[in-house]
Design a protein around this motif. Structure first.
Motif, short mmCIF file in Angstrom:
data_model
loop_
_atom_site.label_atom_id
_atom_site.label_comp_id
_atom_site.label_asym_id
_atom_site.label_seq_id
_atom_site.Cartn_x
_atom_site.Cartn_y
_atom_site.Cartn_z
N HIS A 188 14.21 -8.50 40.97
CA HIS A 188 12.92 -8.03 40.48
C HIS A 188 13.03 -6.54 40.20
O HIS A 188 13.30 -5.75 41.10
N LEU A 189 12.83 -6.17 38.94
CA LEU A 189 12.83 -4.77 38.54
C LEU A 189 11.38 -4.31 38.46
O LEU A 189 10.66 -4.62 37.50
N ALA A 190 10.94 -3.57 39.48
CA ALA A 190 9.55 -3.12 39.56
C ALA A 190 9.37 -1.89 38.68
O ALA A 190 9.22 -0.75 39.14
N ILE A 191 9.36 -2.12 37.40
CA ILE A 191 9.40 -1.07 36.39
C ILE A 191 8.09 -0.29 36.35
O ILE A 191 7.01 -0.83 36.63
N ALA A 192 8.18 0.98 35.99
CA ALA A 192 6.98 1.78 35.80
C ALA A 192 6.22 1.28 34.57
O ALA A 192 6.83 0.77 33.63
N PRO A 193 4.89 1.41 34.57
CA PRO A 193 4.13 0.96 33.40
C PRO A 193 4.67 1.59 32.11
O PRO A 193 4.94 2.80 32.05
N ASP A 194 4.83 0.75 31.10
CA ASP A 194 5.34 1.14 29.78
C ASP A 194 6.76 1.70 29.83
O ASP A 194 7.17 2.45 28.95
N GLY A 195 7.53 1.28 30.85
CA GLY A 195 8.93 1.70 30.91
C GLY A 195 9.88 0.78 30.16
O GLY A 195 11.09 1.01 30.14
N ASP A 196 9.34 -0.24 29.49
CA ASP A 196 10.19 -1.27 28.88
C ASP A 196 11.02 -0.75 27.71
O ASP A 196 12.16 -1.18 27.51
#
Length: 892
Positions: free
Chosen positions: A212-220
């Motif tokens: 699970h990559l708990a990415i920062a918002p809009d980090g895609d």
């Protein structure tokens, strides 16, 4: 309608874009039951909790059954004449761009087709857009940039064939449960299969994720642009494919190379080690599918996110082959069908381009239209801004509820209220949008209408009627055609059945096509009524046989490396990853909006089902424990969420699944179901510059505890007309309604309040008051039946909701039984099931805990004992968490 004998009708679910087949059985007495269609290739008999409860949502309560003008019941002729003459007069006085249609992915393709034909070909404006703009417009834009067409290359079978499935911004377990179960089942058969979840939240989908990559918002954008750079640096590219079938690679790689691993880590909030593990896994796995949904699309950089993902698949040649490809899964049952007919403001029918003069000429000739829109119209956000500033003077809203679902929803409501002429065609009479309509037109509902829908894998299926339309309700395509005829376009809108509309739609798809366009179902252009009735699910393309051959066109797009650009090569898009901070000292948190398992859109359908409100019955906000402590918020407190545009009141759910610094709240609740729960009143009309899709996943917000002096919970047999509470949320339950309450003041006359709430002034009241402790319990009886019960406490009320609701259907003959209700406790012979976990089989948390104590230590064992988790499976992760919690408790 009296039914003489039982019959079963094959149809399609009206919820998400999975497009599950449904068998609707109508008993001789008229009772309806549903089950999954075991022969439908989308679901093979599986249904999610919402699909399983469809029979509970077809009642006539709240239905709009007759045309109305200014609230006055009228006949169809008067209503249609009024709509047609007002639109015609507005066009004559102000031009075609002074009118607009706002339509919906809930429409069938036939409805969508005629609405698009009327507006773009005969009104001569492209001011028709759809609520699908809110869910997948960025995918459309990304596909067109990369492929030259809006082509979804993948199929559901690819999810099962892949060795790596990357889920990006997609909570499949709750939003597309049947696809989630197909992946889970494939993984059980092939344990070597890997799943990566990229999401700021640790959603229930993480249950099947290896990483699970708990990415920062809009980090895609940074994540996948960084992946492209990493692939280049580690010689993990398919150079032969890039050379033969693509253009623009060097520019895209050069742009991506500005990001090293440390920069990607900073932009995404992820560690360099976990990034390297993910990048290595992607590079090493030839059969990779990347599934993405609203977390990608609903962004001010949504189109760039889509193209960043596609770039990585093009760079590795992982497209056009089994078990590979970028895969957009849609949120609505017919978002894809809407795309096929050009239902958005910047598209033409049959995947043709409104900017292309040859395409405009072709469509105009096919329709024999007097005019054709010459330029794109106003996209959804722009459309309602046009309503607000007076450019649009006549608006027709079909099968959707923009007052709740559009960003900056309060401004949208104000615009609709001020619009000179508003028409709403819908199933329900009193949505938050319909209440502002000058004309309301009763539309047929699911189960009453005939047509087609297209799911996320390009599979067209039939929705068939199995109920007679009630009152004067009519299909949407019929309403549109009747208005068109009255506007003077009768020759082009002479369709008598939905089959005729579908045949015309199919014919246009093949008209002067010859393989130049991706969407082609010309093989069905000659379909007659009998063929349409028996139409089996099929995937497009399905062109007419040419040159005497009957060879079936392959459904594997891009297998030959040919795309729909002028040179037949795919386009890499050079993307620059940027980060944007929207928070401030006043609004320090990031609000992420979305959906939950058992409700749908603005609850116009799921709000009718008692079963679907048992799992989560009120609006809520997920808060990380650190943020909750910082803001002085406890579990189940009432919380005010504010943004620069407005505020809402919701229940606090404190969970470490939520990313610190961010909060999550669902978008379903409306003024029909909550005092102040319209979440999109908080979101800004910030859009992606390419797709026009609003950024609903990244909103600057703040939270604060609502200083409630008293909390309440009530059950009652009738829905209250008005609720005198600062916070309330109403939901159906068996036998009636349940209401959560909170008050800024605790000085109420609670007995009088209960009598008003229950609307039972003459009922026999039984009450308990402990004013010092702030505890009040009142029950009202009509003979031996409970009319309503109210529980009040200084904190969140600790009473079993399920047990209290069950009392509405019980007989209470003895005083002892009545006092038990006032006490708020079931007897020892009636153990409390606890909060509902499995909606399909109504299994509660306490039942699961008891089964664990009795020796059921796996999800499968719980399923065997209680059936929980054995239908749609979307509760399996919750069951697993309860098993783990019971083990920990036992160990202590």
């Amino acid at each position: 309608m009296e039914i003489d004998e039982a019959r079963e009708v094959r149809t399609t679910c009206p919820y998400c874009g999975v497009g599950c087949g449904v068998l609707a059985k109508v008993a001789a007495g008229g009772q309806v039951s549903v089950r999954g269609d075991p022969d439908h290739p989308a679901n093979f008999g599986r249904l999610c909790s919402k699909g399983s409860a469809l029979a509970e949502t077809i009642g006539l309560d709240g239905r709009l059954l007759h045309p109305e003008i200014h609230g006055r019941r009228t006949g169809w002729n008067e209503a249609l004449d009024h709509v047609a003459s007002t639109f015609s007069r507005t066009i004559a006085e102000h031009g075609p761009d002074a009118v607009a249609f706002y339509v919906s992915g809930q429409l069938l393709t036939e409805d969508y087709y005629l609405a698009n034909k009327l507006m773009k070909g005969f009104v001569g404006s492209a001011n028709i857009d759809t609520n699908s703009r809110l869910c997948m417009a960025s995918s459309v834009a990304g596909h067109r940039r990369a492929f030259g067409s809006d082509t979804v290359p993948g199929t559901y079978a690819d999810l099962e064939r892949a060795d790596l499935v990357v889920l990006v911004g997609s909570n499949l377990a709750w939003c597309h449960p049947v696809l989630y179960q197909r992946i889970a089942a494939a993984r059980e058969k092939r344990p070597e299969m890997r799943v990566v979840l990229v999401d700021p939240r640790r959603t229930m989908t993480s249950d099947i994720a290896d990483m699970h990559l708990a990415i920062a918002p809009d980090g895609d954008v940074a994540l996948f642009t960084g992946l492209l750079a990493w692939l280049g640096q580690h010689n993990a590219l398919d150079r032969a494919y890039i050379t033969a079938h693509t253009t623009g690679f060097e520019q895209a790689l050069f742009s991506a190379s500005a990001l090293d691993l440390a920069s990607v880590a900073t932009a995404t909030g992820l560690g360099e080690d976990e990034l390297a593990r993910f990048f290595s896994l992607f590079a090493a796995t030839a059969k990779t599918v990347t599934v993405y949904s609203q977390g990608v699309n609903q962004s001010s950089s949504g189109t760039d996110k889509v193209n960043a993902i596609i770039n990585c698949h093009l760079a590795t040649g992982r497209i056009g082959k089994p078990g590979t490809g970028p895969f957009s899964v849609t949120g609505q049952p017919n978002a894809m069908g809407g795309r096929e007919v050009g239902g958005m403001a910047n598209m033409l029918a049959a995947h043709m381009e409104i900017e292309n003069p040859e395409h405009r000429d072709r469509v105009q000739r096919f329709w024999n239209a007097p005019d054709i829109a010459q330029k794109p119209g106003l996209k959804a956000v722009e459309m309602f801004q046009g309503v607000a500033d007076g450019r649009i003077k006549a608006l027709w809203v079909m099968a959707t509820n923009p007052v709740d679902s559009m960003p900056d929803a309060d401004a949208v409501e104000a615009a609709i209220k001020a619009c000179p002429f508003v028409v709403v065609s819908d199933v329900l009479a009193s949505t938050d949008t319909a209440r502002h309509a000058h004309v309301r037109l009763p539309a047929a509902a699911w189960g009453e209408k005939n047509g087609t829908v297209t799911n996320s894998e390009r599979r067209i299926s039939r929705q068939r009627s199995f109920l007679a339309a009630p009152g004067e309700a009519r299909p949407d395509w019929w309403i549109i055609a009747e208005v068109a005829r009255r506007m003077g376009f009768g020759e082009a809108f002479g369709h008598q059945t939905s089959a005729e509309v579908f045949a015309e739609h199919a014919a246009l798809s093949g008209f002067e096509n010859d393989g130049e366009r991706d969407f082609d179902i010309g093989a069905y252009s000659g379909l007659d009524a009998e063929g349409y009735e028996g139409l089996a699910p099929f995937q497009w393309p399905a062109p007419s046989p040419r040159g005497g051959t009957t060879e079936r066109h392959p459904t594997r797009f891009f297998a030959n490396g040919h795309f729909y650009t002028p040179d037949r090569k795919a386009r890499f898009i050079a993307i620059r990853a940027t980060t944007e901070s929207r928070t401030s000292s006043d609004f320090p948190l990031i609000l992420n909006t979305g959906r939950i398992r058992d409700h749908w859109h603005t609850m116009t359908r799921t709000g009718k089902s008692p079963r679907l409100s048992q799992h989560i019955a009120e609006p809520f906000v997920e808060i990380h424990p650190v943020d909750a402590q910082h803001h002085g918020i406890g579990d189940a407190d009432i919380v005010r969420i504010s943004s620069p545009r407005g505020d809402v009141l919701v229940r606090a759910l404190i969970t470490s699944r939520q990313r610190q610094g961010s909060v999550f709240a669902p978008m379903h609740w409306t003024d029909q179901f909550a005092a102040k729960g319209r979440l999109d009143a908080l979101t800004a009309p910030l859009i992606d510059p390419v797709s026009g899709q609003p950024a609903l996943k990244h909103v600057a917000a703040r939270i604060e505890k609502f200083a409630a002096k008293a909390f309440g919970f009530a059950v009652m047999r009738r829905r209250p007309e008005a609720i005198a509470a600062d916070y309330w949320a109403v939901a159906r339950c068996k036998g009636g309604w349940r209401v959560e309450l909170a008050f800024a003041d605790d000085g109420a006359d609670w007995t009088a309040f209960a009598a008003s709430l229950f609307e039972a002034p003459s009922a026999e009241m039984l009450a308990y008051h402990d004013r010092d402790a702030g505890q009040h319990r009142i029950a009202a009886f009509d003979g031996q039946h409970l009319t309503g019960a109210l529980f009040v406490a200084p904190g969140p009320v600790a009473v079993s909701r399920g047990w209290a609701a069950e009392q509405l259907e019980e007989v209470h003959a003895s005083q002892r039984e009545r006092f038990r209700i006032v006490a708020g406790r079931a007897g020892a012979e009636r153990p409390d099931a606890g909060a509902t976990v499995c909606s399909c089989f109504n299994v509660g948390a306490n039942q699961i805990a008891a089964a664990v104590a009795a020796g059921c230590t796996t999800v499968e064992a719980i399923g065997g004992a209680l059936k929980a988790g054995t239908n749609c499976g979307s509760c399996r992760s919750e069951i697993r968490a309860l098993i783990q919690a019971s083990r920990v408790q036992a160990a202590e």
